[in-house]
Design an enzyme around this catalytic site. Structure first.
Site, mmCIF file in Angstrom:
data_model
loop_
_atom_site.group_PDB
_atom_site.id
_atom_site.type_symbol
_atom_site.label_atom_id
_atom_site.label_comp_id
_atom_site.label_asym_id
_atom_site.label_seq_id
_atom_site.Cartn_x
_atom_site.Cartn_y
_atom_site.Cartn_z
ATOM 1 C CG LEU A 257 -2.077 0.928 1.290
ATOM 2 C CD1 LEU A 257 -3.000 0.752 0.080
ATOM 3 C CD2 LEU A 257 -2.877 0.720 2.563
ATOM 4 C CG ASP A 258 1.327 3.382 -3.648
ATOM 5 O OD1 ASP A 258 2.233 2.552 -3.824
ATOM 6 O OD2 ASP A 258 0.480 3.660 -4.506
ATOM 7 N NE ARG A 259 6.727 8.521 3.215
ATOM 8 C CZ ARG A 259 7.321 9.681 3.003
ATOM 9 N NH1 ARG A 259 7.643 10.043 1.781
ATOM 10 N NH2 ARG A 259 7.613 10.459 4.008
#
Length: 182
Positions: free
Chosen positions: A44-46
């Site tokens: 899950l992207d930052r």
């Protein structure tokens, strides 16, 4: 029995336990999870929030993360603009991205959901409306939801993964997790 952690990943946290190679320390999973022997099943992207699954079983981890199994992932997406039927239909049909055509998404407009406040809050522009979508995909391309909404003229402002398969982040505070046996 495998252990599965349902973690509500806050905005700004990396989906890994260490941040090697960065000149400045960034928040990682180790700032929130002290459970040994679990690893993220997917990413899950930052700059995204919500459900991140971690487990201690390699086969389960692969089954969750591998797009071949087409495990649905549902996102609550705040977009810039006022989504109209043509843009939503494009998402439902599949969107041509630079790495090919996406599979069709399930998408619907929703009222603003009751979510935790984001830190930092999104930038609100008085002259540009924003809207919320519930979008479900069965792929896991890099930054896929953001690229899909941008491709139809609806840039993503906030992205919260609400569920993966039957697992949901409902009732889990940001930075907290629930452990279950699978």
């Amino acid at each position: 029995m495998a252990r599965l952690l349902l973690f509500n990943k806050p905005y700004g946290v990396l989906s890994q336990f260490t941040d090697k190679g960065s000149p400045t320390a960034r928040a990682t999973l180790s700032d929130h999870i002290a459970v040994k022997g679990v690893y993220p099943a997917g990413r899950l992207d930052r700059d995204s929030e919500g459900l991140l699954l971690l487990c201690d079983d390699g086969k389960l981890q692969a089954r969750i993360a591998d797009p071949r199994f087409k495990l649905p992932k549902t996102y609550l997406v705040q977009v810039e603009g006022d989504p109209q039927t043509p843009a939503l239909d494009r998402l439902r049909e599949g969107v041509l991205l630079n790495d090919g055509l996406t599979l069709p998404a399930e998408v619907e407009r929703i009222d603003e959901p009751s979510l935790w406040p984001r830190d930092p809050p999104i930038r609100v522009r008085q002259s540009v409306p924003d809207s919320w979508l519930r979008l479900t995909i069965c792929e896991g391309r890099n930054r896929q939801v953001r690229r899909m909404t941008a491709a139809v003229g609806l840039p993503t402002l906030r992205l919260v993964r609400w569920s993966v398969g039957d697992w949901t982040v409902s009732g889990i505070a940001p930075g907290a997790f629930r452990q279950i046996s699978v």
